[in-house]
Design an enzyme around this catalytic site. Structure first.
Site, PDB file in Angstrom:
ATOM      1  N   ARG A   1      32.330  -2.018   5.653  1.00 12.55           N
ATOM      2  CA  ARG A   1      31.820  -3.471   5.289  1.00 12.55           C
ATOM      3  C   ARG A   1      32.330  -3.176   3.526  1.00 12.55           C
ATOM      4  O   ARG A   1      31.982  -2.175   2.999  1.00 12.55           O
ATOM      5  CB  ARG A   1      30.626  -3.714   5.456  1.00 12.55           C
ATOM      6  CG  ARG A   1      29.966  -3.191   6.623  1.00 12.55           C
ATOM      7  CD  ARG A   1      28.418  -3.626   6.605  1.00 12.55           C
ATOM      8  NE  ARG A   1      28.049  -3.868   8.130  1.00 12.55           N
ATOM      9  CZ  ARG A   1      27.942  -2.757   9.170  1.00 12.55           C
ATOM     10  NH1 ARG A   1      27.756  -1.173   8.689  1.00 12.55           N
ATOM     11  NH2 ARG A   1      27.234  -2.692  10.615  1.00 12.55           N
TER      12      ARG A   1
ATOM     13  N   LYS B   1      24.637  -0.322   6.606  1.00 17.19           N
ATOM     14  CA  LYS B   1      23.338  -1.599   7.305  1.00 17.19           C
ATOM     15  C   LYS B   1      23.440  -0.004   8.642  1.00 17.19           C
ATOM     16  O   LYS B   1      24.130  -0.162   8.671  1.00 17.19           O
ATOM     17  CB  LYS B   1      24.213  -2.627   7.517  1.00 17.19           C
ATOM     18  CG  LYS B   1      23.628  -3.274   8.139  1.00 17.19           C
ATOM     19  CD  LYS B   1      24.520  -5.175   8.323  1.00 17.19           C
ATOM     20  CE  LYS B   1      23.697  -5.485   9.078  1.00 17.19           C
ATOM     21  NZ  LYS B   1      24.985  -7.227   9.854  1.00 17.19           N
TER      22      LYS B   1
ATOM     23  N   HIS C   1      35.554  -9.331   4.621  1.00 17.06           N
ATOM     24  CA  HIS C   1      35.096  -8.953   6.064  1.00 17.06           C
ATOM     25  C   HIS C   1      35.589  -9.133   7.087  1.00 17.06           C
ATOM     26  O   HIS C   1      35.500  -8.309   7.526  1.00 17.06           O
ATOM     27  CB  HIS C   1      33.017  -9.609   6.452  1.00 17.06           C
ATOM     28  CG  HIS C   1      32.590  -8.859   7.084  1.00 17.06           C
ATOM     29  ND1 HIS C   1      32.094  -7.584   6.885  1.00 17.06           N
ATOM     30  CD2 HIS C   1      32.114  -8.820   8.164  1.00 17.06           C
ATOM     31  CE1 HIS C   1      31.219  -7.603   7.590  1.00 17.06           C
ATOM     32  NE2 HIS C   1      31.166  -7.455   8.932  1.00 17.06           N
TER      33      HIS C   1
ATOM     34  N   ARG D   1      37.228  -5.717   8.014  1.00 14.50           N
ATOM     35  CA  ARG D   1      36.736  -5.515  10.012  1.00 14.50           C
ATOM     36  C   ARG D   1      37.208  -5.978  10.133  1.00 14.50           C
ATOM     37  O   ARG D   1      37.413  -5.302  11.011  1.00 14.50           O
ATOM     38  CB  ARG D   1      35.330  -5.303   8.278  1.00 14.50           C
ATOM     39  CG  ARG D   1      34.298  -4.473   9.774  1.00 14.50           C
ATOM     40  CD  ARG D   1      33.438  -4.401   8.975  1.00 14.50           C
ATOM     41  NE  ARG D   1      32.447  -3.808   9.871  1.00 14.50           N
ATOM     42  CZ  ARG D   1      31.314  -3.062  10.846  1.00 14.50           C
ATOM     43  NH1 ARG D   1      32.416  -1.535   9.592  1.00 14.50           N
ATOM     44  NH2 ARG D   1      30.495  -3.094  11.456  1.00 14.50           N
TER      45      ARG D   1
ATOM     46  N   HIS E   1      28.733   0.337  15.000  1.00 16.85           N
ATOM     47  CA  HIS E   1      27.720  -0.825  15.626  1.00 16.85           C
ATOM     48  C   HIS E   1      27.067  -0.056  16.150  1.00 16.85           C
ATOM     49  O   HIS E   1      26.636   1.343  17.614  1.00 16.85           O
ATOM     50  CB  HIS E   1      28.759  -1.039  16.377  1.00 16.85           C
ATOM     51  CG  HIS E   1      29.191  -2.507  16.072  1.00 16.85           C
ATOM     52  ND1 HIS E   1      30.423  -2.847  16.662  1.00 16.85           N
ATOM     53  CD2 HIS E   1      29.330  -2.753  14.586  1.00 16.85           C
ATOM     54  CE1 HIS E   1      30.526  -4.294  15.613  1.00 16.85           C
ATOM     55  NE2 HIS E   1      30.317  -3.605  14.882  1.00 16.85           N
TER      56      HIS E   1
ATOM     57  N   TYR F   1      34.537  -8.392  19.658  1.00 15.47           N
ATOM     58  CA  TYR F   1      36.754  -8.427  18.780  1.00 15.47           C
ATOM     59  C   TYR F   1      37.262  -8.813  20.271  1.00 15.47           C
ATOM     60  O   TYR F   1      38.503  -8.825  20.140  1.00 15.47           O
ATOM     61  CB  TYR F   1      37.123  -7.140  18.250  1.00 15.47           C
ATOM     62  CG  TYR F   1      35.524  -6.876  17.156  1.00 15.47           C
ATOM     63  CD1 TYR F   1      36.091  -7.896  16.390  1.00 15.47           C
ATOM     64  CD2 TYR F   1      34.848  -6.313  17.079  1.00 15.47           C
ATOM     65  CE1 TYR F   1      35.477  -7.792  14.826  1.00 15.47           C
ATOM     66  CE2 TYR F   1      34.013  -5.915  15.918  1.00 15.47           C
ATOM     67  CZ  TYR F   1      34.762  -6.964  15.027  1.00 15.47           C
ATOM     68  OH  TYR F   1      33.243  -7.060  13.990  1.00 15.47           O
TER      69      TYR F   1
END
Length: 321
Positions: free
Chosen positions: A137, A162, A268, A271, A294, A303
């Site tokens: 990120r 995050k 982003h 990414r 994640h 994705y």
């Protein structure tokens, strides 16, 4: 409103006690202010579900905000009632909750990534190499410290991202040489700052008390420091922050415009492209999940909808004819 400032100070303290980010703090306090002003400066303790619903409805109808923005406002108000006012929220089931649409991310092809990077130069290009090459990120890249870069193992250590789950990701081999050259320049800037009586950086939590010399040590310095020092006017204290995210955002926007590949590309997007290209090359989804940080593999599975094998990764029968 005499109780307003006290209430908001309590809210700030509650947010900091839970180690939320400074951005979350500003966001939550901002939404609490808007909620109070919307209802004529009434104290939140005298309001409840009806007033919360009225505020959220006004955001959607009058403000035309996105579902994500409305959800953020709701999270802030729920935090206010739960953790500041200690309200048991018996009315929570009747709250309006906007459904967030699931968006398919914009992904560049490898050729488009190359075209984008070719339009970039200097430090901005180096950061973009790490964003794409390691699936970072934007703020994860800008907040890298010297000790987070492991050249020998080809790794980047991502701390306090995050979701607050540290992880290790890839340091691209092709970025090692330019990154080493860049760090030589950063070392010279740091040496000049020290000679001028400065050279300290912000430390996480209370580490500065545990390691008094830590803020000036090389290992704690930013990999991508700002071009100028920041001065705190009331105290006169001066230090160098990391590069501001707007520098990268503007550089990527300009590069995408110059590359003219017909897609809206942001930091982003790099990414998203990292994850998609790994899956296209046959990398297993669990590994990609770990590299991205994640919590749930379902997040990574988005994705699979943008692989270059057509919808849901299925090849059209027309291509076999």
């Amino acid at each position: 409103m005499t109780e307003g400032p006290k209430l908001l100070d309590r809210m700030r303290a509650a947010v900091r006690a839970r180690h939320y980010s400074r951005r979350t703090e500003e966001s939550y306090v901002g939404w609490a202010k808007r909620f109070i002003l919307f209802h004529g400066k009434k104290h939140p303790s005298s309001m409840g579900g009806d007033e919360v619903n009225a505020f959220l409805t006004s955001l959607a109808v009058d403000g035309n905000v996105a579902a994500a923005t409305q959800g953020q406002a709701l999270s802030a108000l729920l935090f206010l009632y739960r953790h500041v006012l200690n309200d048991p929220l018996p009315w929570i089931d009747n709250i309006v909750r906007a459904q967030r649409p699931q968006r398919v991310p914009v992904v560049l092809t490898p050729e488009e990534v190359r075209a984008l990077l070719d339009q970039m130069t200097g430090v901005a290009k180096l950061v973009a190499l790490l964003l794409y090459g390691g699936g970072l990120r934007l703020l994860e890249g800008l907040r890298l410290r010297i000790k987070d870069v492991n050249f020998a193992r080809g790794e980047l250590f991502i701390r306090d991202p995050k979701g607050r789950r540290d992880r290790i990701t890839i340091l691209p081999q092709s970025a090692i040489a330019p990154l080493k050259d860049h760090l030589e320049y950063v070392a010279s800037v740091h040496a000049d700052d020290l000679a001028a009586g400065f050279g300290s950086v912000a430390m996480p939590t209370a580490l500065a008390r545990k390691f008094p010399n830590g803020p000036k040590e090389w290992l704690w310095q930013w990999v991508f420091p700002a071009t100028s020092r920041w001065r705190h006017a009331p105290s006169g204290f001066e230090r160098r922050h990391h590069l501001h995210e707007s520098v990268l955002q503007k550089a990527v926007h300009a590069a995408a415009k110059s590359a003219a590949f017909g897609k809206r590309a942001t930091c982003h997007t790099l990414r998203h492209s990292f994850a998609t290209h790994l899956l296209e090359r046959g990398q297993d989804i669990r590994t990609v999940q770990e590299l991205l940080g994640h919590r749930d593999v379902k997040t990574t599975m988005i994705y699979t909808h943008v692989l270059r094998l057509g919808a849901k990764g299925v090849r059209s029968p027309l291509d076999a004819i």
